[in-house]
Structure formats: C-alpha cells, structure tokens
Design a protein around this motif. Structure first.
Motif, mmCIF file in Angstrom:
data_model
loop_
_atom_site.group_PDB
_atom_site.id
_atom_site.type_symbol
_atom_site.label_atom_id
_atom_site.label_comp_id
_atom_site.label_asym_id
_atom_site.label_seq_id
_atom_site.Cartn_x
_atom_site.Cartn_y
_atom_site.Cartn_z
ATOM 1 N N VAL A 1 1.163 -1.032 -0.213
ATOM 2 C CA VAL A 1 0.154 0.105 -0.218
ATOM 3 C C VAL A 1 0.476 1.560 0.480
ATOM 4 N N VAL A 2 1.666 1.370 0.870
ATOM 5 C CA VAL A 2 2.942 2.237 0.604
ATOM 6 C C VAL A 2 3.485 2.999 -0.621
ATOM 7 N N ALA A 3 3.762 2.244 -1.483
ATOM 8 C CA ALA A 3 4.887 1.553 -2.623
ATOM 9 C C ALA A 3 3.798 2.582 -3.210
ATOM 10 N N ALA A 4 2.420 1.421 -3.529
ATOM 11 C CA ALA A 4 1.521 1.785 -5.156
ATOM 12 C C ALA A 4 1.210 3.647 -4.250
ATOM 13 N N ALA A 5 0.965 3.413 -3.103
ATOM 14 C CA ALA A 5 0.400 5.105 -2.784
ATOM 15 C C ALA A 5 1.567 6.090 -3.132
ATOM 16 N N THR A 6 2.498 5.946 -2.665
ATOM 17 C CA THR A 6 3.915 7.160 -3.059
ATOM 18 C C THR A 6 4.175 6.857 -4.666
ATOM 19 N N GLY A 7 4.246 5.521 -4.908
ATOM 20 C CA GLY A 7 3.721 5.794 -6.429
ATOM 21 C C GLY A 7 2.975 6.847 -7.434
ATOM 22 N N PHE A 8 1.396 6.353 -6.407
ATOM 23 C CA PHE A 8 0.752 7.706 -7.413
ATOM 24 C C PHE A 8 0.885 8.904 -7.119
#
Ligand code: CAA
Length: 258
Positions: A37-44
């Motif tokens: 979740v942290v990786a995906a949200a940081t990517g967005f």
C-alpha cells in the motif's frame, strides 16, 4: 514495486485506486500489504498524471486490523528495533488527497488506515472500532490520537477502552466520516469524489490538504498565518489566473496544474 500480491492497483483517469485484497483474512494488514500500500500510494503521489487516490477494501471488510497471526509471537526488541508499523506513517505524508472508501469492518489498524486518509466515506454497512484492548494491546498506527481528535475524548475513550464497534450512522454523527453512501454505490461515489478533486488545480489541492492538516498540528494563530502564506503563494500559479479568468468569463476553468 509493481508485483503486488495483497492489493489491486488501477488508474481511473486521474484517480489512483488501491483495493486491499486479502479476502480470506478480511484484509488483515500484514507486512507485505503494508509495504505494498505504501509503495503504490507513494508511486501515485509522484505521478504527474494522478490528482487524487482512493483506498478501499471489500464489501465485508475495509480491513479487520493488523494481522494478529503475523504479530502474535513478536517480542518487544523485535517490534521496537524494527519500528513495527512505522512505514504506515508515510501514508500520512502523502501530498495528494486520499479518500478512504469504507464498507464493512474497519477495525484496529483498518480504522487507523481509514483515518490516515483525508476524506472518509462510509458505506451504510461500515463498522468502526479500536478493539486492540481485547488483545491486550493498544492501537499502534495512531488510533488513540486520530480517533480522539476526530470524535472527542469521551467517545474515543469509551470505544478504545471497551473495544465496542460503532456503525456508520454513529460514526457520521460523531464526525469521523464525511458522508454515508449506500454500500452498492460506495466505490462509484468515492471515485467520482476523487475525480472532482483531481480536476481541480493540483497545486491548490495540495495547498488545501496541507493547510487543513496544519489545523491538527499547531495553534489557531499559527495555522491562520500558515494558511495566509499559502493563499498568497497561490497567486504565483497560472491556475489562479485561469480559475479567476474562467469565473469572470463564465466558462469552466482548464487548470494546467502549475
Ligand atoms: N488478523 C489476522 N486474521 C484475521 C484478522 C486479523 N486482524 N481479522 C480476521 N482475520 C481472519 C480470521 O482469523 C479468519 O481466518 P480463518 O478463516 O483462517 O480462521 C478470517 O479472517 C475470517 O474472520 P472471522 O472468521 O473471525 O470472521 P467473522 O465474520 O466471524 O468476524 C471480525 C469478523 C469481527 C472482524 C473478526 O474477524 C475479528 O474480530 N477480527 C479481529 C479484529 C481485531 O481485533 N482487530 C485489531 C487487530 S490489532 C491492531 O490492529 C493493532 C493496531 O493498532 C495496528
């Protein structure tokens, strides 16, 4: 990281959608899910084509809390030295607005994850609670702090000390959620709300989020001063010129996000 196992990640126009996807464990938040979740949200957050995000779960559970089976054998040095659950703090540092679309259980870490988001939309089936006390612990992703700020001491204290769940209506009355939506319409409503936000000037939306969040960190006088400085800074953007020209010319604005 793009090889996700515990979440689904999609783009819907300028909206980034993250769906928690551990149905057999009611979306219990294990380490892998936290990191994903942290990786995906940081990517967005870094992606210029994205203006807002939605985090959601399933019909039955947004998330039933931190993964109890994963953490049950942990000892103090393990969790302390690893700063166990610390990575969740990065969600609170995202610059773009994030909507939590909550149906079913949002318990413990699930409730805390929802409260880390900026707008909390609840299905009429949503149930919120901080039941950690029943496990012999207390919340660890900010629940005792954010719930108390959101709904006040008396109610937060009662919920945290008894582990009682509250339904969507009580949560709305208490000020935890911004709106209640029929469960079948939750995702569409959350995506539409996120699209509305993503269509605004991105610098203005980021300033707005930063300014509202400042209210939780500082005194009223300092907060107003902070807001005034950002308001002044907004006049350095092309979008301010466009937004005000569009109003005067009676046409919709076309923001360039600069
Ligand atoms: N961790 C790990 N597994 C979980 C889980 C959790 N938090 N919540 C549910 N599950 C698992 C169950 O163990 C079960 O797995 P099995 O089928 O393998 O047995 C599966 O999900 C379905 O759960 P139930 O059979 O319990 O479903 P239910 O409908 O009867 O009950 C519930 C639903 C009331 C949410 C119940 O599952 C429950 O009480 N879950 C735990 C809630 C909780 O205590 N959350 C706080 C966790 S601690 C925390 O979050 C600390 C923090 O601040 C970060």
């Amino acid at each position: 990281m793009t090889d996700y196992e515990t979440i689904l990640v999609e783009r819907k126009g300028r909206v980034g959608l993250i769906t928690l996807n551990r149905p057999k464990a009611l979306n219990a938040l294990n380490s892998r899910l936290m990191n994903e979740v942290v990786a995906a949200a940081t990517g967005f957050d870094r992606d210029p084509e994205i203006g807002a995000m939605v985090i959601t779960g399933s019909e039955k559970a947004f998330a039933a809390g931190a993964d109890i089976k994963e953490m049950q054998e942990n000892h103090f040095p393990d969790v302390y030295l690893d700063d166990w659950l610390g990575p969740w703090d990065r969600l609170g540092q995202l610059r773009k607005p994030v909507i939590a679309a909550v149906a079913g259980y949002a318990l413990g870490g699930g409730c805390e994850l929802a409260m880390l988001c900026d707008v909390l939309l609840a299905a009429d089936t949503a149930k919120f609670g901080q039941p950690e006390i029943k496990l012999g612990v207390i919340p660890g992703i900010g629940g005792s702090q954010r719930l108390t700020r959101a709904i006040g001491k008396a109610k937060a204290m009662e919920l945290c000390l008894t582990g009682r769940m509250m339904g969507a209506e009580e949560a709305e009355r208490a000020g935890l959620v911004s709106r209640i939506v029929p469960a079948a319409e939750l995702l569409a409503d959350a995506l539409a709300t996120a699209e509305t936000i993503a269509a605004m000037s991105l610098p203005a939306a980021v300033m707005m989020k930063e300014s509202v969040n400042r209210a939780f960190e500082t005194t009223l006088a300092e907060g107003v001063r902070f807001e005034r400085r950002l308001f002044h800074a907004a006049f350095a953007t092309a979008d301010q010129k466009e937004g005000m020209a569009a109003f005067a010319e009676k046409r919709p604005p076309s923001f360039q996000n600069r």
